[in-house]
Design a protein around this motif. Structure first.
Motif, short mmCIF file in Angstrom:
data_model
loop_
_atom_site.label_atom_id
_atom_site.label_comp_id
_atom_site.label_asym_id
_atom_site.label_seq_id
_atom_site.Cartn_x
_atom_site.Cartn_y
_atom_site.Cartn_z
N LEU A 130 12.80 6.67 -2.00
CA LEU A 130 11.76 7.42 -1.30
C LEU A 130 11.08 6.53 -0.25
CD1 LEU A 130 10.13 9.40 -4.26
CD2 LEU A 130 11.34 10.39 -2.31
N LEU A 131 10.83 5.28 -0.61
CA LEU A 131 10.20 4.35 0.33
C LEU A 131 11.15 4.00 1.48
CD1 LEU A 131 8.40 2.03 -2.25
CD2 LEU A 131 7.31 3.66 -0.68
N ALA A 132 12.44 3.89 1.18
CA ALA A 132 13.42 3.62 2.23
C ALA A 132 13.52 4.81 3.20
CB ALA A 132 14.78 3.33 1.61
N HIS A 134 3.77 14.17 3.91
CA HIS A 134 5.17 14.59 3.89
C HIS A 134 5.81 14.37 2.52
CE1 HIS A 134 5.11 15.74 7.96
NE2 HIS A 134 5.30 14.55 8.52
N LEU A 135 5.86 13.12 2.06
CA LEU A 135 6.53 12.85 0.79
C LEU A 135 5.78 13.45 -0.39
CD1 LEU A 135 8.00 10.84 2.70
CD2 LEU A 135 8.17 9.29 0.78
N ILE A 136 4.49 13.14 -0.49
CA ILE A 136 3.72 13.62 -1.64
C ILE A 136 3.52 15.13 -1.57
CG2 ILE A 136 1.48 13.47 -2.83
CD1 ILE A 136 1.44 10.50 -2.12
N ASP A 137 3.33 15.66 -0.35
CA ASP A 137 3.24 17.10 -0.18
C ASP A 137 4.52 17.78 -0.68
OD1 ASP A 137 1.71 19.38 1.38
OD2 ASP A 137 3.82 19.57 1.92
N ASN A 175 0.81 -1.21 0.00
CA ASN A 175 0.00 0.00 0.00
C ASN A 175 0.85 1.27 0.00
OD1 ASN A 175 -2.58 1.11 -0.06
ND2 ASN A 175 -2.54 1.54 2.11
N TYR A 176 2.00 1.25 0.71
CA TYR A 176 2.86 2.43 0.74
C TYR A 176 3.32 2.78 -0.67
CZ TYR A 176 3.32 1.44 5.78
OH TYR A 176 3.09 1.21 7.11
N LYS A 177 3.75 1.77 -1.40
CA LYS A 177 4.23 2.00 -2.76
C LYS A 177 3.10 2.50 -3.66
CE LYS A 177 7.17 0.03 -6.34
NZ LYS A 177 8.06 -1.09 -6.70
N GLU A 178 1.93 1.94 -3.50
CA GLU A 178 0.78 2.37 -4.32
C GLU A 178 0.46 3.84 -4.09
OE1 GLU A 178 -2.43 -0.22 -3.42
OE2 GLU A 178 -1.76 -1.82 -4.77
N ASN A 232 0.89 7.91 11.78
CA ASN A 232 0.36 6.95 10.82
C ASN A 232 1.26 6.89 9.59
OD1 ASN A 232 -1.19 6.18 8.36
ND2 ASN A 232 -2.86 5.87 9.81
N PRO A 233 1.84 5.70 9.27
CA PRO A 233 2.79 5.59 8.15
C PRO A 233 2.20 6.00 6.80
CG PRO A 233 2.94 3.66 9.56
CD PRO A 233 1.74 4.43 10.01
N GLU A 234 0.93 5.69 6.55
CA GLU A 234 0.31 6.08 5.28
C GLU A 234 0.17 7.59 5.20
OE1 GLU A 234 -3.29 4.00 4.51
OE2 GLU A 234 -2.34 2.02 4.51
#
Length: 213
Positions: free
Chosen positions: A28-30, A57-60, A4-7, A49-51
């Motif tokens: 990015l996932l690491a 954070h990342l997508i923002d 799910n994280y990768k998706e 929450n990891p998702e």
């Protein structure tokens, strides 16, 4: 690693029409996994929450990618490396400096740089006012830095004459813009969209006005 994280990340990249290699996506996932691990002890973010970490954070951070111009940048008050680490991964050909006065957070950033082999990243543990680089930056970035006035006052010595300040803000910062001295001009204020996230987001781009001779 949950699928799910990768998706979530891949969907975010598609939203911004960003094409990354498998290696960049894995980095990015690491980074996300390191943030989860170190957050327990170092309090890098209030988000647990990891998702939501990927989303907020990342997508923002990815939302500003298309507006960045230049080769050499510094992320001031970078905290856990946002947006600096994300930018360094998606733009490996550019030079990224990350500055924070919090020793725990810069130790985390050294760990990220080492584990992900980010040779284009330099970490600075100091207050922004104390940083006087030999070579100035094309861009000074901040995400959740205090105010626009604090940003330009604290980091004016970092920016090249042709460079830009990139300030990631929430709602349109009307009062902060009014408080800017006349020696700075606002070149653009971009409305940012983050998929599946409510609330306003803006990127304010500012530069120094030319000095009259």
């Amino acid at each position: 690693m949950t699928k799910n994280y990768k998706e979530i990340l891949v969907n975010g990249l598609a939203f911004y029409k960003l094409s990354l290699s498998d290696d960049q996506i894995e980095k990015l996932l690491a980074y996300h996994q390191l943030m989860i691990k170190w957050n327990k002890a170092y309090n890098l973010t209030a988000i647990r929450n990891p998702e939501q970490m990927i989303q907020r954070h990342l997508i923002d951070s990815l939302s500003i990618a298309k507006f960045i111009q230049g080769q050499r940048f510094i992320d001031v008050g970078t905290g856990g490396g946002l947006p600096g680490i994300v930018m360094a991964i998606i733009f490996p050909e550019r030079e990224w400096h990350l500055l924070d006065s919090n020793g725990k957070k810069t130790r985390f950033l050294f760990q990220v740089k080492t584990e992900l082999k980010l040779d284009n990243v330099t970490i600075h543990h100091c207050r922004v006012e104390e940083h006087h680089p030999e070579k100035l930056y094309d861009g000074v970035l901040s995400r959740a830095f205090a105010t626009l006035l604090d940003m330009v006052n604290g980091s004016h010595q970092l920016l090249s004459a042709e460079g830009y300040f990139y300030a990631m803000k929430g709602v349109y910062p009307t009062e902060e813009l009014r408080a800017l001295p006349k020696t700075y001009k606002v070149d653009a204020c971009h409305v940012l969209s983050v998929p599946d996230e409510e609330g306003q987001r803006h990127l304010v781009m500012m530069s120094q006005c030319p000095v009259e001779s």
